[in-house]
Design a protein around this motif. Structure first.
Motif, short mmCIF file in Angstrom:
data_model
loop_
_atom_site.label_atom_id
_atom_site.label_comp_id
_atom_site.label_asym_id
_atom_site.label_seq_id
_atom_site.Cartn_x
_atom_site.Cartn_y
_atom_site.Cartn_z
N CYS A 118 0.84 -1.20 0.00
CA CYS A 118 0.00 0.00 0.00
C CYS A 118 0.88 1.25 0.00
O CYS A 118 1.52 1.57 1.00
N THR A 119 0.91 1.97 -1.12
CA THR A 119 1.72 3.18 -1.22
C THR A 119 1.31 4.25 -0.21
O THR A 119 2.17 4.84 0.44
N PRO A 120 0.01 4.54 -0.02
CA PRO A 120 -0.36 5.53 1.00
C PRO A 120 0.06 5.12 2.42
O PRO A 120 0.26 5.98 3.27
N CYS A 121 0.21 3.81 2.65
CA CYS A 121 0.69 3.35 3.96
C CYS A 121 2.13 3.81 4.19
O CYS A 121 2.52 4.13 5.32
N ARG A 122 2.91 3.82 3.14
CA ARG A 122 4.29 4.33 3.24
C ARG A 122 4.29 5.83 3.51
O ARG A 122 5.13 6.34 4.25
N VAL A 123 3.35 6.54 2.90
CA VAL A 123 3.24 7.99 3.09
C VAL A 123 2.92 8.32 4.54
O VAL A 123 3.48 9.25 5.12
N GLU A 124 2.01 7.58 5.15
CA GLU A 124 1.57 7.89 6.51
C GLU A 124 2.55 7.40 7.59
O GLU A 124 2.49 7.84 8.72
N HIS A 125 3.43 6.48 7.22
CA HIS A 125 4.26 5.80 8.22
C HIS A 125 5.09 6.74 9.10
O HIS A 125 5.14 6.54 10.32
N PRO A 126 5.74 7.78 8.56
CA PRO A 126 6.48 8.69 9.45
C PRO A 126 5.59 9.35 10.50
O PRO A 126 6.03 9.60 11.63
N ASN A 127 4.35 9.63 10.15
CA ASN A 127 3.43 10.24 11.11
C ASN A 127 3.00 9.25 12.19
O ASN A 127 2.82 9.63 13.35
N ALA A 131 3.79 7.29 17.82
CA ALA A 131 4.32 6.26 18.72
C ALA A 131 5.39 6.83 19.63
O ALA A 131 5.44 6.52 20.82
N GLU A 132 6.25 7.70 19.08
CA GLU A 132 7.29 8.34 19.90
C GLU A 132 6.68 9.24 20.97
O GLU A 132 7.28 9.46 22.02
N GLU A 133 5.50 9.78 20.70
CA GLU A 133 4.79 10.62 21.68
C GLU A 133 4.09 9.78 22.74
O GLU A 133 3.49 10.32 23.66
N GLY A 134 4.13 8.47 22.60
CA GLY A 134 3.55 7.59 23.60
C GLY A 134 2.12 7.15 23.32
O GLY A 134 1.47 6.58 24.20
N ILE A 135 1.62 7.40 22.14
CA ILE A 135 0.27 6.95 21.80
C ILE A 135 0.37 5.52 21.29
O ILE A 135 1.04 5.26 20.29
N PRO A 136 -0.28 4.58 21.96
CA PRO A 136 -0.23 3.19 21.50
C PRO A 136 -0.94 3.03 20.16
O PRO A 136 -2.06 3.50 19.98
N ILE A 137 -0.27 2.36 19.24
CA ILE A 137 -0.85 2.09 17.93
C ILE A 137 -0.81 0.58 17.72
O ILE A 137 0.24 -0.05 17.85
N PHE A 178 8.92 -4.24 5.37
CA PHE A 178 8.34 -2.91 5.47
C PHE A 178 8.66 -2.28 6.83
O PHE A 178 9.12 -1.15 6.93
N LEU A 179 8.44 -3.06 7.90
CA LEU A 179 8.68 -2.55 9.25
C LEU A 179 10.17 -2.38 9.54
O LEU A 179 10.57 -1.48 10.28
N THR A 180 11.00 -3.24 8.97
CA THR A 180 12.45 -3.12 9.16
C THR A 180 12.97 -1.86 8.46
O THR A 180 13.78 -1.13 9.02
N GLN A 181 12.48 -1.61 7.26
CA GLN A 181 12.94 -0.45 6.48
C GLN A 181 12.44 0.88 7.06
O GLN A 181 13.20 1.84 7.13
N LEU A 182 11.17 0.93 7.45
CA LEU A 182 10.56 2.20 7.85
C LEU A 182 10.42 2.39 9.35
O LEU A 182 10.11 3.49 9.80
N GLY A 183 10.61 1.34 10.12
CA GLY A 183 10.43 1.41 11.57
C GLY A 183 9.11 0.78 11.96
O GLY A 183 8.21 0.63 11.15
N ASP A 184 9.03 0.39 13.22
CA ASP A 184 7.84 -0.30 13.73
C ASP A 184 7.17 0.56 14.80
O ASP A 184 7.62 0.60 15.94
N PRO A 185 6.07 1.25 14.44
CA PRO A 185 5.39 2.09 15.42
C PRO A 185 4.37 1.34 16.27
O PRO A 185 3.76 1.92 17.17
N TYR A 186 4.20 0.04 16.03
CA TYR A 186 3.09 -0.69 16.60
C TYR A 186 3.41 -1.30 17.96
O TYR A 186 4.42 -1.97 18.13
N THR A 187 2.49 -1.10 18.89
CA THR A 187 2.57 -1.72 20.21
C THR A 187 2.29 -3.20 20.09
O THR A 187 2.87 -4.01 20.80
N GLY A 188 1.38 -3.53 19.20
CA GLY A 188 1.03 -4.91 18.89
C GLY A 188 0.60 -5.00 17.45
O GLY A 188 0.12 -4.01 16.88
N ILE A 189 0.79 -6.17 16.85
CA ILE A 189 0.44 -6.35 15.43
C ILE A 189 -0.28 -7.68 15.26
O ILE A 189 0.11 -8.69 15.85
N GLY A 190 -1.28 -7.65 14.41
CA GLY A 190 -1.94 -8.86 13.98
C GLY A 190 -2.08 -8.82 12.48
O GLY A 190 -1.76 -7.82 11.85
#
Length: 180
Positions: free
Chosen positions: A76-85, A90-96, A112-124
């Motif tokens: 998903c290309t828009p998912c890459r666009v939103e990822h820095p936000n 996540a850095e502000e402490g909001i669980p995602i 994807f997560l290795t390249q861009l970072g992992d903002p997720y508290t949990g993933i399914g």
């Protein structure tokens, strides 16, 4: 002079169409996709574990402040666009909590997560898109939901989480939910 009824038909059709257009432009956000889930409890999760990532459950969506649920995929290309936000939130402490959507190749999601970072508290993962995404009313990805402490959906945001979306839609809902 007698006017034939059929002569009046084109102006009446045009007036009706113009009225519909005018009504449509008067809506708050004509581009917004309505959600029947806003104001309701978050639907039960039927997600599988994504490789070695921490899985989350229904209980994680209740209690301990406001949180986000984000449906995403590596293709998903828009998912890459939103990822820095998302990383910023996540850095502000909001669980995602992330739900990887319609992605049978878990290796692609992990890259994807290795390249861009992992903002997720949990993933399914919802490989078919029918287990959880359908119940949540996901129309297309990315989609992000703001959930309060009771597990109630406060906002459904369809599309990439941009700085503008954060400022105008998502942060105001988070702020309102965290204030006593």
């Amino acid at each position: 002079m007698v006017v034939k009824p059929l002569v009046l038909l084109p102006p009446l059709v045009f007036a009706g169409f113009a009225g519909l257009v005018l009504f449509g432009t008067m809506r708050d956000d004509p581009d917004a996709l309505p959600s029947a889930r806003v104001g309701q409890s978050a639907p039960p999760l039927e997600i599988a574990k994504l490789a070695n990532k921490p899985l989350f459950s229904d209980e994680d969506l209740r209690g301990d402040g406001v949180k986000l649920v984000n449906f995403w995929a590596s293709w998903c290309t828009p998912c890459r666009v939103e990822h820095p936000n998302l990383m910023q939130l996540a850095e502000e402490g909001i669980p995602i909590y992330g739900i990887n959507y319609k992605e049978p190749d878990s290796a692609a999601a992990l890259r994807f997560l290795t390249q861009l970072g992992d903002p997720y508290t949990g993933i399914g993962t919802d490989i078919t898109g029918r287990d959880t995404a359908l119940d949540w009313g996901v129309y297309g990805i990315p989609e992000t939901y703001v959930i309060d402490v009771d597990g109630t959906i406060l906002l459904r945001f369809a599309g990439p989480v941009t700085q503008r979306a954060l400022a105008e839609q998502i942060r105001p809902v988070i702020t309102a939910a965290t204030q006593p």
